[in-house]
Structure formats: C-alpha cells, structure tokens
Design a protein around this motif. Structure first.
Motif, PDB file in Angstrom:
ATOM      1  N   ILE A   1      71.820  36.756  55.434  1.00  0.00           N
ATOM      2  CA  ILE A   1      72.739  37.565  54.904  1.00  0.00           C
ATOM      3  C   ILE A   1      72.987  37.629  53.474  1.00  0.00           C
ATOM      4  O   ILE A   1      73.177  38.452  52.927  1.00  0.00           O
ATOM      5  CB  ILE A   1      74.160  37.410  55.835  1.00  0.00           C
ATOM      6  CG1 ILE A   1      73.795  37.878  57.263  1.00  0.00           C
ATOM      7  CG2 ILE A   1      75.291  38.155  55.189  1.00  0.00           C
ATOM      8  CD1 ILE A   1      74.867  37.489  58.315  1.00  0.00           C
TER       9      ILE A   1
ATOM     10  N   ASP B   1      79.233  38.912  59.425  1.00  0.00           N
ATOM     11  CA  ASP B   1      78.033  39.274  60.069  1.00  0.00           C
ATOM     12  C   ASP B   1      77.607  40.458  60.139  1.00  0.00           C
ATOM     13  O   ASP B   1      78.187  41.526  59.592  1.00  0.00           O
ATOM     14  CB  ASP B   1      78.466  38.788  61.725  1.00  0.00           C
ATOM     15  CG  ASP B   1      77.166  38.408  62.341  1.00  0.00           C
ATOM     16  OD1 ASP B   1      76.042  38.309  61.679  1.00  0.00           O
ATOM     17  OD2 ASP B   1      77.167  38.096  63.392  1.00  0.00           O
ATOM     18  N   LEU B   2      76.249  40.730  60.274  1.00  0.00           N
ATOM     19  CA  LEU B   2      75.551  41.929  60.346  1.00  0.00           C
ATOM     20  C   LEU B   2      75.235  42.354  61.991  1.00  0.00           C
ATOM     21  O   LEU B   2      74.627  41.740  62.420  1.00  0.00           O
ATOM     22  CB  LEU B   2      74.477  41.946  59.494  1.00  0.00           C
ATOM     23  CG  LEU B   2      74.414  41.911  58.211  1.00  0.00           C
ATOM     24  CD1 LEU B   2      72.898  42.051  57.584  1.00  0.00           C
ATOM     25  CD2 LEU B   2      75.005  43.075  57.415  1.00  0.00           C
TER      26      LEU B   2
ATOM     27  N   LEU C   1      77.413  31.303  61.402  1.00  0.00           N
ATOM     28  CA  LEU C   1      77.584  31.730  59.732  1.00  0.00           C
ATOM     29  C   LEU C   1      78.082  30.750  58.900  1.00  0.00           C
ATOM     30  O   LEU C   1      77.836  30.916  57.819  1.00  0.00           O
ATOM     31  CB  LEU C   1      78.831  33.131  60.041  1.00  0.00           C
ATOM     32  CG  LEU C   1      78.449  34.109  60.586  1.00  0.00           C
ATOM     33  CD1 LEU C   1      79.467  35.253  60.536  1.00  0.00           C
ATOM     34  CD2 LEU C   1      76.967  34.870  60.143  1.00  0.00           C
TER      35      LEU C   1
ATOM     36  N   ARG D   1      71.245  32.015  59.629  1.00  0.00           N
ATOM     37  CA  ARG D   1      71.603  33.436  59.641  1.00  0.00           C
ATOM     38  C   ARG D   1      72.371  33.841  58.433  1.00  0.00           C
ATOM     39  O   ARG D   1      72.253  34.817  57.639  1.00  0.00           O
ATOM     40  CB  ARG D   1      72.446  33.614  60.771  1.00  0.00           C
ATOM     41  CG  ARG D   1      72.596  35.199  60.938  1.00  0.00           C
ATOM     42  CD  ARG D   1      73.272  35.264  62.430  1.00  0.00           C
ATOM     43  NE  ARG D   1      73.805  36.710  62.562  1.00  0.00           N
ATOM     44  CZ  ARG D   1      73.260  37.689  63.110  1.00  0.00           C
ATOM     45  NH1 ARG D   1      71.907  37.363  63.753  1.00  0.00           N
ATOM     46  NH2 ARG D   1      73.440  39.151  63.244  1.00  0.00           N
TER      47      ARG D   1
ATOM     48  N   ILE E   1      79.236  46.658  54.801  1.00  0.00           N
ATOM     49  CA  ILE E   1      79.046  45.190  55.268  1.00  0.00           C
ATOM     50  C   ILE E   1      80.226  44.308  54.777  1.00  0.00           C
ATOM     51  O   ILE E   1      80.362  43.441  55.368  1.00  0.00           O
ATOM     52  CB  ILE E   1      77.527  44.829  55.091  1.00  0.00           C
ATOM     53  CG1 ILE E   1      77.453  44.672  53.703  1.00  0.00           C
ATOM     54  CG2 ILE E   1      76.772  45.646  55.785  1.00  0.00           C
ATOM     55  CD1 ILE E   1      76.239  43.913  53.335  1.00  0.00           C
ATOM     56  N   SER E   2      80.617  44.707  53.736  1.00  0.00           N
ATOM     57  CA  SER E   2      81.461  43.596  53.062  1.00  0.00           C
ATOM     58  C   SER E   2      82.980  44.059  52.854  1.00  0.00           C
ATOM     59  O   SER E   2      84.048  43.272  52.737  1.00  0.00           O
ATOM     60  CB  SER E   2      81.064  43.163  51.800  1.00  0.00           C
ATOM     61  OG  SER E   2      81.146  44.229  50.725  1.00  0.00           O
TER      62      SER E   2
ATOM     63  N   THR F   1      72.435  40.725  50.859  1.00  0.00           N
ATOM     64  CA  THR F   1      73.290  41.307  49.867  1.00  0.00           C
ATOM     65  C   THR F   1      72.936  41.127  48.603  1.00  0.00           C
ATOM     66  O   THR F   1      73.273  42.033  48.049  1.00  0.00           O
ATOM     67  CB  THR F   1      74.789  40.273  50.310  1.00  0.00           C
ATOM     68  OG1 THR F   1      74.957  39.996  51.618  1.00  0.00           O
ATOM     69  CG2 THR F   1      75.904  40.844  49.389  1.00  0.00           C
TER      70      THR F   1
ATOM     71  N   ILE G   1      66.025  38.486  62.015  1.00  0.00           N
ATOM     72  CA  ILE G   1      67.137  37.888  61.481  1.00  0.00           C
ATOM     73  C   ILE G   1      67.536  36.759  62.293  1.00  0.00           C
ATOM     74  O   ILE G   1      67.672  36.943  63.452  1.00  0.00           O
ATOM     75  CB  ILE G   1      68.540  38.850  61.047  1.00  0.00           C
ATOM     76  CG1 ILE G   1      69.318  38.208  60.380  1.00  0.00           C
ATOM     77  CG2 ILE G   1      69.079  39.474  62.346  1.00  0.00           C
ATOM     78  CD1 ILE G   1      70.575  39.063  59.698  1.00  0.00           C
TER      79      ILE G   1
END
Lengths: 393, 172
Positions: free
Chosen positions: A100, A165-166, A286, A96, A147-148, A104, A281
C-alpha cells in the motif's frame, strides 16, 4: 530589487518571490545582451528549521512534521522516515502495508509528473497542454482522496505499517483511473515528441551531458534524461519494490525534450507497477508493533522521490525522540544543474530551464527590476514568461 | 559491480587514509578519518569513480552535561565536537567518511575542487554547525536569514530554539 552592474555585464535578479519554484529561491543571472553568462542561487526563504524541530518531537509526531516538508511529494518523506525508524527498531512492516505504501508512492509520482508537465508547458506558453494535463491530474488526486481521505498529505504511513486498507472497490476505481490516464499519457507523449512548435522550445535546449550531470550531482529524472543510470527503486529496492520491480527509464538526449520524454515514460511505468501490485496484493495485517523508544543507533534511508533520490540520516540515542535527523532533498542536488546549464542560453529560455528540473509552483507573483543604462524596468515572472513566448514567436 | 564488491573496493581504496573501518551492516561501511586525510580520501574515491556524493551531514556531540555544569560551561566550549559525515553511494552500497572536529578548531578542507556539487552542502554545514570550510568557492549565506547573528549555529545542541530568533529580532 536593484540589478547591479558587474563589470560590463548586467545582473538580472529573479525571485525570491515567484511562482516558478516550490520554495522561493533567488537566482541572479549575469547577462551579456541576450545571453546568460553566469548564474547564482540563494535559498532559505522558507527554511522552517524542521531538522531542529524533529529533535524536540517524539518518533510518532515526526512522521507528521516530516510529511509536511513538501506539499507535492509528502508521502515519500514519511516513507523514507518510517523505513529508517523501522530499521532502527528492528521491525519491518507487513507485506500488505509495504504494497500500500508503494501504491500510494506511485500514485503520488503520477500526480507530481502530471503537475510538472502542466507547469513546464505553461512556462513555454502552451497553456492548452497545461490545462488538459491538470484536468487529467484531478483523476489521480481523486484516487488519492478516495483511498486516504486527503488530496495532499495522505498520512498513509504509521511506524510499522499503514493507516488504511485497499478494498476491492477502491482497487477497481484505481484501475479505471489508470486506464484513462494511460490513454491520455499516450496523447501527451505524441504532443511533446511531434509538435513542431513545442519541439522548437525543447529540442537541444539546456543540454547536459552524462558527465556534466554526474559532476553537477543531478538526481532523478533530470539525471536520467542525461543517461545517468540511477534510480533508488532499482539500485536499492525498498518497501514493495523488491517484489514488484520497476524498469529503469533513461534517455541519452540530455536536453529539455529528453526530460519530458523520461518523465512521461516513467508515468507508463507507474501505471504498470500499480496494476501489478493491485493484481497480486499480499493478504495480511496492516501494522506491526513498534516500541515507543527506538533503540540507540543510526541509519541511512534512501528512497526515490518523484524528483530523485531523497536521503535521510536518522540517529537515535535510545529515547522517545530522535537525536538527529538529516534530510537531503532531491531538489537541492538539481539546483547546481540549473546554475551551470543556464550559462550560454538566452534569457528567454530561463523559464523553461528552471521548470525543467521540476521545481514546484506557489501562486505568488514576483517582481524584478532590471536596470539598463540607468533606466529601470519592473519585470514580473509573468513578464519574463511573456518575453520568452514572444521571443520564440 | 555488486554492493559487496563495491564496499571491498572502497575498503582497499581508503586503507591508506582511514584510522578505523566499521561495517555497520551488509550494505554500509563507515571509515573514520582525521581532518587532514579527508581531502585525499575523497580524491581517491573520485579518481576511482566510486559512487557519488549523496549528502554531507553534520552531527553535534556536545560535551556531557555534568562536565559542562562542573566547569561552568567552559568545558562545553572545549570538549564539544562536530562530526561530519560524507555519505557516498554506489547502488545499494553506502560508504560514510566520518570526520570529527572540536568546537575550538572546527575547520575542514573543501572538497569542491574534486566534487563541485558539494558547494551547497558545505555552505549548509558552515551555517548550521559553524564548521569553517577552508577554500570553499562561495561562502555567502545560503539558508539562514541575512540578519541572523554571527556565531549562532542552529543545529548545535546548545542552541535552543527561540533564543537565537529573539536575539536576531533584537538586532533588527
């Protein structure tokens, strides 16, 4: 800066301070009338001693230092570094986290390519295209911030995984953003391939054959626009690329037009890959644990930055700090192409040629003094840009 | 050509030159060379169109601390070495040519006549590690400031951050 007489030719110095390049670089073009007959480059005006600096910082601190090498492709530097360190430590980030990282990285590529499209259009005097593409780029900047939490240095990576995380909402927001951008990219593709005034500035300009691109060591979209089949995401897949492969985009044109087409086609590929990852996904952790001391050894880590192959050599002596880190950025490879391809072109083509390899802009202006038969003129980058636009009017 | 075949081809090509060959992992081959053989080896790779030169990296190997202290720093000059890595890539396969030169005779031949794009890497190596590249087309400063003192090579371990800068300020 004084232009010097070199034999019967004149040397036009460009830089070091100008908004055309990410780093202030100094170019000297030797001209015979309108035609450039030689070019040379001097770099290092923003050399910050980062490689030396890494030797005095811990493995974790270095993620943040290395991410700041570039303000445009920051994530890809951190990714190359953490992948290398993880390899040395004998761990790999959970699937995962790899997904991600890849999402990105591709969002970053979208922002970088759109930024370049605007910059290159601006250099040619197509300011409407510049403003539209930068307006649209805000969509992807907002997504990165969503997202960040950051627009530029996302700090997505940690050793052994990622920081955020998304969730479903964020993934939906990304999908909506991509739908909008895809429609816009179709429009841009139409503009750059059919608009006659635009084509007049790009078709057949800055021609570089496949052999030349290989000899000059070009990388990334600059090389692929000359038909060089090289993309680290495909040649040596890393992060989530083994599970979500990208297609190689090349063009045999070798001119500025081909460089536009390749980058725009790569955008479509970005949209496709991000959607594919979001749809499937992997679930799970993570991060995974990485020891504070990295076992002694050395590794080479290569990733595909928006501008081409990014190379990291990482050596550990078993301690808390690296023994040596060597970074070779893609732009370094592409300087050589500008210096060679410039020869034989008009001075008026230089702004677009320089922009064609996708260097980045800072917001300074630049002064150039051109000496012609004892009478001197002061030129700024803006003057040269206007000169180029008027020349082709 | 898959990566394994590529590395086997490289092994065959470099057999006449390499002192030692080490398979670091599945995708990496290291070849130890003497400085005299470097040019020939690079030419052999280039003529066979094996991959492309991805980077030239310098690595400093100062003499061990205890030796340096015992001899009052003299051995540091004598025993220190700079290792230079010429990294070639073909697909996922990575080939590294490793050459070691002592501080006392830090010289290598240029490879620019074979690979013109090496010029920027060679200039960087000269400035950062003090390795003299014989016959390289341009020897002008590329990265360090114009007023940087001669003989101070920032990426050597013995160069401490801050000291080189302060001495250059004094000169200005």
């Amino acid at each position: 800066m004084e232009a010097q007489k070199s034999g019967e030719k004149f040397v036009v110095p460009i830089g070091p301070q100008h908004p055309a390049l990410k780093e202030p670089g100094h170019f000297e073009f030797t001209v015979d009338g309108e035609i450039v007959t030689g070019a040379s480059v001097r770099l290092g005006y923003v050399h910050r001693g980062i490689e030396k600096g890494t030797e005095d910082r811990t493995w974790t601190q270095n993620i943040y230092l290395l991410e700041r090498i570039c303000g445009i492709c920051s994530h890809v530097h951190a990714t190359a570094y953490v992948l290398g360190v993880e390899k040395l430590a004998g761990v790999s980030a959970p699937p995962r986290a790899q997904a991600i990282r890849t999402v990105t990285a591709e969002l970053e590529r979208i922002h970088s390519h759109l930024l370049w499209l605007g910059v290159a259009a601006h250099e040619g005097g197509f300011d409407t295209l510049f403003m539209y593409s930068w307006r649209d780029r805000e969509t992807v900047m907002d997504l990165l911030e969503l997202i960040s939490g950051n627009r530029v240095h996302y700090s997505a990576n940690v050793l052994g995984g990622v920081k955020f995380d998304l969730d479903v909402d964020k993934m939906d927001a990304i999908r909506r953003g991509l739908d909008f951008l895809e429609e816009r990219t179709h429009h841009y593709m139409k503009v750059v391939t059919t608009d006659e005034t635009f084509l007049a500035r790009t078709r057949g300009v800055g021609l570089m054959t496949r052999e030349q691109a290989e000899t000059l060591g070009a990388v990334g979209p600059t090389a692929r626009a000359s038909g060089v089949q090289r993309d680290i995401r495909i040649d040596a897949p890393y992060a989530a690329y083994p599970d979500f492969p990208v297609q190689l985009i090349t063009d045999s044109g070798g001119d500025l037009l081909a460089r536009f087409v390749v980058r725009l086609k790569e955008l479509f590929e970005c949209y496709r890959v991000i959607r594919a990852i979001l749809d499937q996904i992997p679930e799970g952790e993570l991060t995974t644990r990485v020891p504070r001391r990295i076992p002694a050894g050395e590794t080479i880590s290569r990733v595909e930055a928006p501008r081409g192959e990014l190379f990291y050599y990482i050596k550990s002596n078993g301690g808390e700090k690296p023994e040596r880190i060597k970074v070779r950025t893609p732009s370094l490879c592409n300087w050589g192409t500008v210096v060679s391809v410039a020869v034989g072109h008009k001075l008026a083509d230089m702004p677009m040629l320089l922009a064609g390899i996708d260097p980045c802009f800072s917001c300074n202006d630049r002064m150039v003094r051109v000496n012609r038969d004892q009478s001197s003129q002061l030129w700024s980058w803006e003057d040269l840009r206007q000169y180029g636009i008027k020349y082709y009017r | 050509m898959d990566s394994q075949t590529a590395l086997q081809t490289a092994e065959k090509l470099l057999e006449p030159y390499g002192m030692e060959m080490i398979r670091q992992d599945d995708l990496r081959l290291d070849v130890l060379l003497s400085p005299d053989q470097l040019h020939e080896a690079v030419k052999a790779l280039h003529d066979a169109r094996w991959g492309y030169l991805s980077a030239i990296a310098g690595v400093d190997h100062p003499a061990p601390c205890e030796d340096a202290v015992a001899s009052g720093g003299i051995d540091q000059e004598k025993k220190g070495q700079v290792e230079v890595l010429y990294v070639f890539c073909q697909g996922a396969a990575v080939l590294t040519l490793r050459v070691k030169v002592p501080y006392t005779r830090a010289e290598l031949p240029t490879v620019c006549d074979v690979i013109p794009s090496a010029t920027l890497y060679e200039r960087e190596l000269m400035e950062m590690f003090g390795v003299e590249i014989r016959g390289t087309p341009v020897k002008d400063r590329l990265l360090l400031p114009d007023e940087w003192p001669e003989g101070v090579y920032p990426l050597r371990k013995t160069t401490m951050i801050g000291t080189a800068c302060s001495s250059s300020k004094d000169e200005v």
